[in-house]
Design an enzyme around this catalytic site. Sequence first.
Site, short mmCIF file in Angstrom:
data_model
loop_
_atom_site.label_atom_id
_atom_site.label_comp_id
_atom_site.label_asym_id
_atom_site.label_seq_id
_atom_site.Cartn_x
_atom_site.Cartn_y
_atom_site.Cartn_z
N LYS A 1 1.51 8.01 0.21
CA LYS A 1 1.93 8.08 1.60
C LYS A 1 3.32 8.70 1.68
O LYS A 1 4.12 8.55 0.75
CB LYS A 1 2.02 6.67 2.20
CG LYS A 1 0.71 5.99 2.48
CD LYS A 1 0.97 4.61 3.10
CE LYS A 1 -0.31 3.83 3.29
NZ LYS A 1 -1.22 4.42 4.28
N ASP B 1 0.84 -1.20 0.00
CA ASP B 1 0.00 0.00 0.00
C ASP B 1 0.87 1.25 0.00
O ASP B 1 1.34 1.68 1.05
CB ASP B 1 -0.93 -0.01 1.22
CG ASP B 1 -1.85 1.19 1.25
OD1 ASP B 1 -1.92 1.91 0.22
OD2 ASP B 1 -2.51 1.40 2.29
N ARG C 1 -11.09 -0.44 2.10
CA ARG C 1 -12.56 -0.52 2.12
C ARG C 1 -13.12 -0.72 0.72
O ARG C 1 -14.16 -1.34 0.55
CB ARG C 1 -13.13 0.73 2.83
CG ARG C 1 -12.90 2.01 2.09
CD ARG C 1 -13.06 3.24 3.00
NE ARG C 1 -11.91 3.42 3.88
CZ ARG C 1 -11.82 4.38 4.79
NH1 ARG C 1 -12.81 5.24 4.95
NH2 ARG C 1 -10.75 4.49 5.55
N ASP D 1 -5.76 6.35 -0.89
CA ASP D 1 -5.12 5.60 0.20
C ASP D 1 -6.16 4.91 1.09
O ASP D 1 -5.81 4.07 1.92
CB ASP D 1 -4.25 6.55 1.03
CG ASP D 1 -3.26 5.80 1.91
OD1 ASP D 1 -3.07 4.58 1.70
OD2 ASP D 1 -2.67 6.44 2.80
N ASP E 1 0.09 -5.05 4.55
CA ASP E 1 -1.31 -4.68 4.36
C ASP E 1 -2.18 -5.83 3.82
O ASP E 1 -3.34 -5.64 3.49
CB ASP E 1 -1.39 -3.45 3.44
CG ASP E 1 -2.54 -2.52 3.79
OD1 ASP E 1 -3.08 -2.66 4.90
OD2 ASP E 1 -2.89 -1.68 2.95
N GLU F 1 -7.98 2.53 0.33
CA GLU F 1 -8.21 1.52 -0.70
C GLU F 1 -8.76 0.22 -0.10
O GLU F 1 -9.43 -0.54 -0.80
CB GLU F 1 -6.91 1.24 -1.46
CG GLU F 1 -5.95 0.21 -0.83
CD GLU F 1 -5.40 0.63 0.53
OE1 GLU F 1 -5.44 1.84 0.85
OE2 GLU F 1 -4.94 -0.25 1.30
N1 BES Z 1 -3.24 0.20 5.14
C1 BES Z 1 -3.61 1.47 5.65
C2 BES Z 1 -3.87 1.45 7.16
C3 BES Z 1 -2.69 1.14 8.02
C4 BES Z 1 -1.92 2.18 8.54
C5 BES Z 1 -2.38 -0.15 8.37
C6 BES Z 1 -0.84 1.88 9.35
C7 BES Z 1 -1.32 -0.43 9.18
C8 BES Z 1 -0.54 0.58 9.68
C9 BES Z 1 -4.88 1.95 4.95
O1 BES Z 1 -5.04 1.55 3.65
C10 BES Z 1 -4.81 3.44 4.93
O2 BES Z 1 -3.96 3.96 4.27
N2 BES Z 1 -5.72 4.08 5.63
C11 BES Z 1 -5.77 5.50 5.68
C12 BES Z 1 -7.20 5.92 5.52
C13 BES Z 1 -7.40 7.39 5.30
C14 BES Z 1 -6.81 7.81 3.98
C15 BES Z 1 -8.88 7.71 5.34
C16 BES Z 1 -5.22 5.92 7.02
O3 BES Z 1 -5.47 5.25 8.02
O4 BES Z 1 -4.50 6.92 7.06
ZN ZN Z 2 -4.11 -0.17 3.10
MN MN Z 3 -4.08 2.87 2.27
#
Ligand code: BES
Ligand code: ZN
Ligand code: MN
Length: 534
Positions: A277, A270, A351, A347, A288, A349
């Site tokens: 990111k 991811d 969901r 990001d 992920d 993604e």
């Molecule tokens: N895979 C990430 C969540 C994550 C973050 C898992 C850190 C493990 C460690 C997910 O896809 C993500 O990027 N979520 C975003 C959502 C936001 C853009 C609404 C997040 O949590 O920042």
């Molecule tokens: Zn993710």
């Molecule tokens: Mn993500």
Amino acid sequence: METRVRRGDAAQATGEFVIVPLAAGEENGATVRALGRVAGSAALRATVAATRFRGREGQMATIPVAGRGRRVFCLVGLGAAGSLDTDAWRRAAARGRSAAETAGARRVMILADARATDEAHLVALAEGFHLAGYRFTKYKSDGETPPVIERLSIVAPDPPAEQELRAAWLRLDAVVEAVALVRDLVNEPAAVKTPTYLGDLAKAFAKKLGTRSGLTVDVWNLARIKKEKLAGLLAVARGSREEPRLIRLHYKGAGARRHVALVGKGVTFDSGGLSLKPAKSMETMKIDMAGGATVLATMQLLAKLQLPIEVSAFVPATENLPSSTAQKPGDVITYRNGKTVEVLNTDAEGRLILADALILAADRKPDSIIDLATLTGACMVALGHQVAGLFGNDRPLVERVAAAGRAAGEPLWELPLVADYRDDIRSPVADIKNIGGGYAGSITAALFLEHFVAECPWVHLDIAGPAFTEKALPYYPRGGTGFGVRTLLHYLTKTASEDDGDGATRVADGSARRKGSGRTRRAGARRGARRPRK
Ligand code: BES
Ligand code: ZN
Ligand code: MN
């Protein structure tokens, strides 16, 4: 590795490395006095006193036994005697193992006491011990080899008979292997564990088990994913040259009465996509796919154990990368059930691809759906690295999964599906959007998922925190933890043994209630649950 149990007490503590779990205040107790007699040394108590060992949680004292070769007593603190849960025994055994490895011991003994002499506690001791033995060394060129412990024996005052425990040890071996598989997959670099790799792995283990095991695997490639209109998976995968996969697994054991659906997030890397990111946040993003790996390993485990249950599993697997073909913020996608989603942040993604899998799962009309996903950083902010977020639309199911987590020593904490926050994911151009308003990010993510489970009782586990650990914990070496496998197994085992064929449903406390009452309650809870306004 072999696990043996012997009836006995301190007098039988004759192994080369003896782990002695002790609660606070027991450093002067009967066990230590008995060990002193075994060692033939009145000085043992004084030696213990000199180490200032007080039985606090995590405290350890390694005491060489004079004149007995390389023999060692390793005292491990359990914490306050009044607040011992099963996990205290897992942790104690795991800490003892680390000390044994440091000491180079080959045969290790655990001296259990009357508090840990039944099957559940003996299994917890062995489980902690074996889970702590995992290493990920395949990319170490210096040939670093893990320490070799050949045998664990547990001495307990009143254990079940050897043959009664045999099934427990076979099961434990399979569980430890399943957890190790998840850890291996999570630790594997993304360059290796592509979506294709995960699909091939599932096919390979199904083939090895054979169709007679009740397990079948069917992997959808890009063409099939297009044909099936898996809009989220297609949208996320567009950014990558690696093809996505939708891995479908089905297991049905003989005598199955219940049907559960499992869904696991399989983002093999991811980057965030065009909503890229920062470098630091990307460092661990090979993890992920932990939810997906947990589901794969659990399906293999069910077939090995031949549990009498039916399980349909769905793992959407893809990379999330930016490129000239990547989806863009502002794009709108249409799911196969007609729902439209405005993608404002690429990001978010997880969901998007879980939605496809949840639609497929709900189509099967299972008794329950459980999804596992490293879904939100917000869940880590709320609950840290050792607790997963638990969400659900059905009270009895939430309670059951929570109980399974407690039994497994995998802490889950329920967060609310706040009905009013549904407004946060309303979109001006589509039905919903894929991000919320900034606060309660793990709740708005769960509310997004809820749109795709139809009327099915459903639980969502946000394992972003506990899927991976930067610092070694008693039975989690640094890296992938395998969190979730043991909770699912506890839940599925309990659900499989629910018996409504004879007019009664056995509930957790062993009592029986009238046939149908469980169903009615569940349906009632569902009616009571507020549905998303569309
Ligand atoms: N895979 C990430 C969540 C994550 C973050 C898992 C850190 C493990 C460690 C997910 O896809 C993500 O990027 N979520 C975003 C959502 C936001 C853009 C609404 C997040 O949590 O920042
Ligand atoms: Zn993710
Ligand atoms: Mn993500």
